[in-house]
Enzyme design. Structure first.
Site, PDB file in Angstrom:
ATOM      1  N   ASP A 270      -0.721 -17.620   8.147  1.00 38.61           N
ATOM      2  CA  ASP A 270      -1.716 -16.736   7.547  1.00 38.61           C
ATOM      3  C   ASP A 270      -2.224 -15.828   8.658  1.00 38.61           C
ATOM      4  O   ASP A 270      -2.867 -16.298   9.607  1.00 38.61           O
ATOM      5  CB  ASP A 270      -2.852 -17.577   6.961  1.00 38.61           C
ATOM      6  CG  ASP A 270      -3.991 -16.754   6.405  1.00 38.61           C
ATOM      7  OD1 ASP A 270      -3.932 -15.507   6.493  1.00 38.61           O
ATOM      8  OD2 ASP A 270      -4.957 -17.349   5.893  1.00 38.61           O
TER       9      ASP A 270
ATOM     10  N   SER B 276      -0.618   3.633   6.968  1.00 42.52           N
ATOM     11  CA  SER B 276      -0.138   4.264   5.744  1.00 42.52           C
ATOM     12  C   SER B 276      -0.636   5.696   5.727  1.00 42.52           C
ATOM     13  O   SER B 276      -1.650   6.030   6.356  1.00 42.52           O
ATOM     14  CB  SER B 276      -0.675   3.524   4.516  1.00 42.52           C
ATOM     15  OG  SER B 276      -0.517   4.293   3.330  1.00 42.52           O
TER      16      SER B 276
ATOM     17  N   TYR C 172      -7.894   0.037   0.552  1.00 45.11           N
ATOM     18  CA  TYR C 172      -6.622   0.177   1.249  1.00 45.11           C
ATOM     19  C   TYR C 172      -6.715   1.241   2.347  1.00 45.11           C
ATOM     20  O   TYR C 172      -6.287   1.020   3.487  1.00 45.11           O
ATOM     21  CB  TYR C 172      -5.525   0.539   0.241  1.00 45.11           C
ATOM     22  CG  TYR C 172      -4.138   0.584   0.813  1.00 45.11           C
ATOM     23  CD1 TYR C 172      -3.518  -0.575   1.273  1.00 45.11           C
ATOM     24  CD2 TYR C 172      -3.436   1.779   0.879  1.00 45.11           C
ATOM     25  CE1 TYR C 172      -2.228  -0.534   1.791  1.00 45.11           C
ATOM     26  CE2 TYR C 172      -2.154   1.830   1.386  1.00 45.11           C
ATOM     27  CZ  TYR C 172      -1.551   0.674   1.851  1.00 45.11           C
ATOM     28  OH  TYR C 172      -0.276   0.711   2.362  1.00 45.11           O
TER      29      TYR C 172
END
Length: 253
Positions: free
Chosen positions: A57, A146, A159
């Site tokens: 994780d 991104s 995001y």
């Protein structure tokens, strides 16, 4: 850096960009440790490419520590670290039912930003102790942001915020590690063939592709992996975010 024979860590390696990157690095001769929460799929991918599966994780310091130690024991300390693990959550900051659920916002930031920082910092701690190679280089870290970090659309606040943080990490990290010969780079993919985008309605995908100048298609994970290999090979690339997006520029919606 010639990746052949080098130890590498790739997160999000069970699917999408991470899987393609792990595959490309292994094919180029790197000794790859694959990190992901999906232990079953991760194990299958590791066997397929001859790598080492280390389920973990990325938001847990102890889990990442154990995974990196597993890779170190098998391959030696990694000189290459590529962070691809990430999730997306859509929603208005204030919707019809009130403010966005804080847990949902926090989860995206925890995985995308804090998870990236967690793996980057622990991998760098190993790299900084390694012997110098050509031009004094000790390692390279490649993070994934991104285009939404720069042109976040309506409903992408969580995001975009998380990926904006990843992009902002690039230069200060590169400056900090430069004296010890560790480079830090960041890639900002556009619309790619990954599980994150495969779940979108076709009309949404068509609208996004219409904004892509050339080529008018989804990016291929293998193209992301090729850029990773190019960054590893080109020592002059440092402290920068590279857009990999077919010249798309996102509009507000």
């Amino acid at each position: 850096m010639d990746v052949k024979g080098q130890a590498a860590i790739v997160t999000g390696a069970a699917s999408g960009l991470g899987r393609a990157t792990a595959t490309a690095l292994a094919a180029a001769g790197a000794k790859v440790t694959l990190l992901d929460r999906d232990a079953e799929t991760l194990d299958a991918v590791a066997k397929e490419i001859g790598g080492l599966a280390a389920p973990c994780d990325v938001t847990s310091a102890d889990s990442v520590k154990e995974a990196i130690a597993k890779g170190r024991d098998a391959h030696g300390a990694a000189r290459i670290c590529v962070n691809c693990a990430g999730v997306v959550h859509g929603g208005r900051i204030v919707g019809r039912e009130g403010p966005m659920d804080l847990d949902a916002f926090s989860r995206v930031v925890q995985i995308n930003l804090i998870g990236t920082f967690n793996v980057m910092s622990q991998a760098a701690a190993d790299m900084l102790t390694l012997e110098e190679q050509d031009e004094g280089e000790r390692g390279v870290i490649i993070n994934t942001t991104s285009i939404a970090a720069f042109e976040g659309q309506f409903g992408q606040s969580a995001y975009s915020a998380s990926k904006g943080g990843v992009a902002s990490l690039t230069l200060p990290a590169a400056r900090e590690f430069a004296p010890k010969g560790v480079r830090v780079m960041c890639i900002a993919p556009g619309i790619f063939e990954t599980p994150m985008f495969n779940g979108l309605p076709q009309e949404t995908l068509d609208a996004l592709l219409a904004k892509t100048l050339f080529p008018k298609r989804l990016g291929k994970p293998e193209e992301y992996a090729k850029l990773v290999l190019s960054i590893c090979a080109n020592t002059m690339l440092n402290g920068e975010t590279i857009r990999l997006d077919g010249a798309i520029r996102l509009e507000p919606r």
